[in-house]
Design an enzyme around this catalytic site. Structure first.
Site, mmCIF file in Angstrom:
data_model
loop_
_atom_site.group_PDB
_atom_site.id
_atom_site.type_symbol
_atom_site.label_atom_id
_atom_site.label_comp_id
_atom_site.label_asym_id
_atom_site.label_seq_id
_atom_site.Cartn_x
_atom_site.Cartn_y
_atom_site.Cartn_z
ATOM 1 C CG ASN A 13 -62.631 -17.206 18.580
ATOM 2 O OD1 ASN A 13 -64.075 -17.084 17.873
ATOM 3 N ND2 ASN A 13 -62.327 -16.234 18.709
ATOM 4 C CE LYS A 15 -59.919 -16.627 15.758
ATOM 5 N NZ LYS A 15 -57.955 -15.873 16.059
ATOM 6 C CG HIS A 99 -61.489 -11.535 18.197
ATOM 7 N ND1 HIS A 99 -60.776 -11.701 17.081
ATOM 8 C CD2 HIS A 99 -61.146 -12.286 19.479
ATOM 9 C CE1 HIS A 99 -59.702 -12.479 17.178
ATOM 10 N NE2 HIS A 99 -59.472 -13.274 18.134
ATOM 11 C CD GLU A 101 -59.694 -12.821 14.012
ATOM 12 O OE1 GLU A 101 -60.601 -13.736 14.057
ATOM 13 O OE2 GLU A 101 -58.217 -14.098 13.804
ATOM 14 C CD GLU A 171 -58.215 -13.131 22.359
ATOM 15 O OE1 GLU A 171 -58.061 -14.068 22.551
ATOM 16 O OE2 GLU A 171 -58.003 -13.188 21.080
ATOM 17 N N GLY A 177 -53.385 -15.960 16.212
ATOM 18 C CA GLY A 177 -53.139 -16.815 14.991
ATOM 19 C C GLY A 177 -51.955 -16.886 13.865
ATOM 20 C CB SER A 217 -50.046 -18.728 19.524
ATOM 21 O OG SER A 217 -50.530 -18.716 18.348
HETATM 22 P P1 PGA Z 1 -55.758 -17.920 18.503
HETATM 23 O O1 PGA Z 1 -56.914 -17.617 18.521
HETATM 24 O O2 PGA Z 1 -55.046 -19.152 19.798
HETATM 25 O O3 PGA Z 1 -55.774 -18.813 16.703
HETATM 26 O O4 PGA Z 1 -54.282 -17.585 18.396
HETATM 27 C C1 PGA Z 1 -57.123 -17.273 19.531
HETATM 28 C C2 PGA Z 1 -58.017 -16.029 19.061
HETATM 29 O O5 PGA Z 1 -58.490 -14.905 18.273
HETATM 30 O O6 PGA Z 1 -58.825 -15.939 20.342
#
Ligand code: PGA
Length: 257
Positions: A13, A15, A99, A101, A171, A177, A217
């Site tokens: 992903n 982003k 997601h 976010e 998630e 992140g 992560s």
């Molecule tokens: P990350 O993001 O691996 O940077 O924690 C995962 C995601 O938001 O899909």
């Protein structure tokens, strides 16, 4: 993972990262690193404007291209939005829906997530439906209730034959992140619970065949342990998916026997 019953899917992903030219460069580098034998499906979800570049760049690589969002209406006066048919027409296979976010910054709710899942399925796309709890919710001890609600709302009205095209990504928001990963036990507990929730809705056969990813992560150092859990069938990867070397290390972890 359990390859006997379901696909293992490693999805990046991106982003809001990388330009179209950087997409091309990433694909060229990835091509030199990808293993020959392949057990897992590989997906790269990119910003909408980079989709045509990604489709072109990943064409001969058995890497599917995904979108990071979709709007639920078919067409009309929705300035700035992109429909599922538009994505499908470009050659997109997967689309991330809900997601955290998008829920946090763009007002997505369980209701809009459900509408988007229907729109994606209608267009022939494979939705990657994201669910997950915040740290506060985990500390309150309501993780499972919340996950059940998110899964049930996202899938409301989805018939069994279409569920086969859905992927669910667990998630935990506190792990996205942040460098903090859920332990393999924490991730496995919720992924198993998601499968149980699907089993109650659709029966054992379908629950057994649905791919459930972990995201938050995931990186080369923890991927193997997470993927060794029977109910974790892949990863949705942010940061580590931006670097071809790290992304391939995770793919290799998913390719282990
Ligand atoms: P990350 O993001 O691996 O940077 O924690 C995962 C995601 O938001 O899909």
């Amino acid at each position: 993972m359990n390859r006997r019953y379901r696909k293992t899917i490693i999805a990046g992903n991106w982003k809001m990262n990388k330009t179209a030219s950087e997409t091309k460069k990433f694909a060229e580098e990835l091509k030199t690193l990808l293993p020959k034998a392949k057990w897992c499906d590989v997906v790269v979800c990119v910003p909408a404007v980079n989709i045509p570049a990604a489709i072109k760049a990943f064409k001969d690589m058995r890497v599917s291209v995904g979108a990071e969002n979709v709007f639920y209406e078919k067409s009309g006066a929705y300035t700035g939005e992109v429909s599922a048919d538009m994505l499908k027409d470009l050659g997109v296979k997967y689309v991330i829906i809900g997601h955290s976010e998008r829920r946090q910054y763009f007002g997505e709710t369980d209701v809009t997530v459900n509408k988007k899942v229907h729109a994606a399925l209608e267009a022939g796309l494979h939705p990657i439906i994201c669910v997950g709890e915040s740290l506060e919710q985990r500390e309150l001890g309501i993780t499972m209730e919340l996950i059940a609600l998110q899964v049930k709302s996202a899938l409301a009205g989805v018939p069994a034959e279409k569920l086969r095209r859905c992927v669910i990504a667990y998630e935990p928001i506190w792990a996205i992140g942040t460098g903090k990963t859920a332990t393999a036990e924490q991730a496995a507990e919720v992924c198993t619970f998601i499968r149980t929730t699907v089993r109650h809705l659709y029966g054992a056969r379908i629950a057994r065949s649905i791919t459930i990813q972990y995201g938050g992560s995931m990186k080369p150092s923890n991927a193997a342990e997470l993927l060794a859990q029977p109910d974790i069938d892949g990863g949705l990867i942010g940061g580590a998916a931006l670097k071809p070397g790290e992304f391939v290390d995770i793919i290799n972890a998913a390719n282990q026997e």
